[in-house]
Design an enzyme around this catalytic site. Structure first.
Site, short mmCIF file in Angstrom:
data_model
loop_
_atom_site.label_atom_id
_atom_site.label_comp_id
_atom_site.label_asym_id
_atom_site.label_seq_id
_atom_site.Cartn_x
_atom_site.Cartn_y
_atom_site.Cartn_z
N PHE A 140 0.87 -1.19 0.00
CA PHE A 140 0.00 0.00 0.00
C PHE A 140 0.90 1.23 0.00
O PHE A 140 1.63 1.47 0.95
CB PHE A 140 -0.95 0.05 1.21
CG PHE A 140 -1.88 1.22 1.12
CD1 PHE A 140 -3.09 1.11 0.43
CD2 PHE A 140 -1.54 2.45 1.64
CE1 PHE A 140 -3.94 2.22 0.30
CE2 PHE A 140 -2.37 3.57 1.50
CZ PHE A 140 -3.58 3.43 0.84
N ASP A 225 9.44 2.96 1.66
CA ASP A 225 8.30 3.82 1.97
C ASP A 225 8.04 3.71 3.46
O ASP A 225 7.49 2.72 3.94
CB ASP A 225 7.07 3.37 1.16
CG ASP A 225 5.83 4.21 1.47
OD1 ASP A 225 5.87 4.97 2.46
OD2 ASP A 225 4.84 4.09 0.72
N LYS A 254 2.96 11.59 6.94
CA LYS A 254 2.12 11.43 8.14
C LYS A 254 2.66 12.18 9.36
O LYS A 254 2.40 13.35 9.50
CB LYS A 254 1.91 9.94 8.44
CG LYS A 254 1.12 9.25 7.30
CD LYS A 254 0.62 7.91 7.74
CE LYS A 254 0.08 7.06 6.61
NZ LYS A 254 -1.32 7.28 6.32
N1 PLP Z 1 2.64 4.91 1.89
C1 PLP Z 1 2.26 4.19 2.97
C2 PLP Z 1 3.16 3.10 3.46
C3 PLP Z 1 1.06 4.46 3.61
O1 PLP Z 1 0.68 3.73 4.67
C4 PLP Z 1 0.24 5.51 3.12
C5 PLP Z 1 -1.04 5.80 3.75
O2 PLP Z 1 -1.58 5.08 4.56
C6 PLP Z 1 0.68 6.23 2.00
C7 PLP Z 1 1.88 5.91 1.41
C8 PLP Z 1 -0.17 7.33 1.44
O3 PLP Z 1 -0.18 8.44 2.25
P1 PLP Z 1 -1.28 9.57 2.04
O4 PLP Z 1 -2.60 8.98 2.47
O5 PLP Z 1 -0.83 10.70 2.91
O6 PLP Z 1 -1.27 9.92 0.58
#
Ligand code: PLP
Length: 409
Positions: A140, A225, A254
């Site tokens: 994700f 990520d 976040k």
């Molecule tokens: N990458 C990871 C690992 C995430 O858990 C999330 C969101 O939960 C994102 C990217 C996307 O972040 P955003 O919702 O701020 O676009």
């Protein structure tokens, strides 16, 4: 207005792209949230780690207020007086060289994808438009069309194609499977060090270090990520620090915004960041003075309050307490730091129903998929609150064994 009416108004005028629990929140402080009727809840969710510092941390609020008295948004058309310091703080805490600040996590992931592809063409001599990035199954990384294009979650993808080519997926946790996919067009490997949305899936020990060695051997980029796992969540400032696995590029978001505003970043070694030239990438709000002020304070807080260590210590307490629950519906408890996934036997109890029962008992958490309860409290949570939440979870499992009213969605 009554909570039911507030919910109805959201439904009437909003898109139904989430299925929230039927609770209407109006204020919060630290690890506590309060609904419109004044009921108190323990936050075991932290807005998917955006509120890792707790709600309205006084230092973050003060930093934002100080900045609001000076300067707001000026765009990157000009320099601003705190952006360089923000970059420097980010470089120092990640051990990398240079930053590109965005807003949402997905934008930072897009930034990493662009960087990896351009690096592939400019530095690895990959043929034009052939660059490939290897990702993990069950990933994700956000919601843009490119990103959902390499997701394997049907509901994230359905009806949103056609999708961008250039991605190949290997099973998560299997470094050899990744190595087998590497070919002459491979520019990078992009993975979450722990898969959050997939259900807090912790890879086998040594996986991250193996990926580092494999990418070095093949001369390709390693990108993590850490949008959700970063900023102390797993008991280290960043999850990659659990192993000898510093990536070439790191995606964060976040908690970097302190729970106050969206702030994300792609942080990388210099040669990777240098693929960007004026006009090649950007964002009107990315790296604005307000974001820099809040982001700098978030980094300082992580350090000053020793929150990664706190997450490590309390995380052990949480996992031990969860593992001590003897209930037939619990299949597995996994996690690292203050981040736990409880796999439930979906034939006995739905994770959604457990969340509803928890809510009634004054604890807010959210399921991921049908069968996993995800727990990720603010890192500032008191141990008593943590134990109260675990006790409520134990009781909620029993509540759900009896027929319960289910919420739709
Ligand atoms: N990458 C990871 C690992 C995430 O858990 C999330 C969101 O939960 C994102 C990217 C996307 O972040 P955003 O919702 O701020 O676009």
């Amino acid at each position: 207005m009554l909570p039911r009416n507030l919910i109805d108004r959201e439904i009437r005028f909003g898109a139904q792209n989430y299925a929230p629990l039927p609770v209407v929140l109006s204020h919060g402080r630290g690890a506590h949230l309060f609904d419109v009727e004044g009921r108190r809840y323990i936050d075991m969710m932290s807005a998917y780690s955006a509120a890792s510092f707790g709600h309205l941390h006084p230092r973050l609020v003060a930093a934002m207020q100080r900045q609001l008295e000076r300067l707001d948004i000026v765009s990157r058309a000009f320099h601003s007086d705190n952006l360089g310091a923000f970059y420097q703080d980010l470089a120092a805490i990640t051990g990398l060289d240079a930053c590109l600040v965005m807003n949402s996590g997905a934008e930072a992931v897009e930034t990493a994808i662009k960087a990896a592809r351009r690096f592939g063409y400019d530095e690895l001599a990959i043929r034009a438009d052939k660059a490939e990035i290897i990702v993990a199954a069950g990933n994700f990384h956000g919601r843009t069309t490119t990103i959902v294009g390499f997701s394997d979650d049907p509901e994230s993808r359905r009806g949103f194609g056609p999708f961008a080519p250039g991605f190949a997926a290997a099973p998560f946790g299997d470094a050899e499977a990744i190595e087998e996919l590497i070919g002459r067009h491979t520019a990078a490997v992009l993975v979450e060090p722990i898969q959050g949305e997939a259900g807090v899936i912790v890879p086998p020990k040594g996986y991250l270090a193996s990926l580092r060695r494999i990418c070095d051997r093949h001369g390709i980029l390693l990108i993590f990520d850490e949008v959700q796992s970063g900023f102390g969540r797993t008991g280290r400032n960043f999850c990659f620090e659990h192993e000898d696995a510093r990536p070439d590029g790191l995606i964060i978001g976040k908690a970097l915004g302190g729970g106050l505003m969206p702030v994300s970043a792609f942080v990388a070694r210099r040669s990777l960041m240098d693929v960007f030239s004026p006009g090649s990438h950007g964002s009107t709000f990315g790296g604005n003075p307000l974001a820099a002020a809040v982001g700098r304070e978030a980094i300082a807080l992580l350090r000053d309050e020793n929150l990664a260590e706190r997450s490590h210590v309390l995380g052990e307490v949480l996992l031990q307490a969860l593992r001590a629950i003897n209930h037939p519906a619990i299949v597995e408890v996994r996690g690292k730091g203050l981040w736990a996934g409880v796999e439930l036997d979906a034939s006995m109890v739905k994770a959604k129903d457990v969340c509803l029962a928890l809510m009634r008992r004054g604890v807010l958490a959210k399921e991921t998929h049908e069968s996993v309860l995800r727990l990720a409290p603010p890192l500032v949570i008191a141990e008593d609150d943590l134990m109260e939440a675990v006790a409520a979870f134990r009781a909620a499992l029993d509540d759900c064994a009896a027929p319960s009213e289910r919420y739709a969605g």
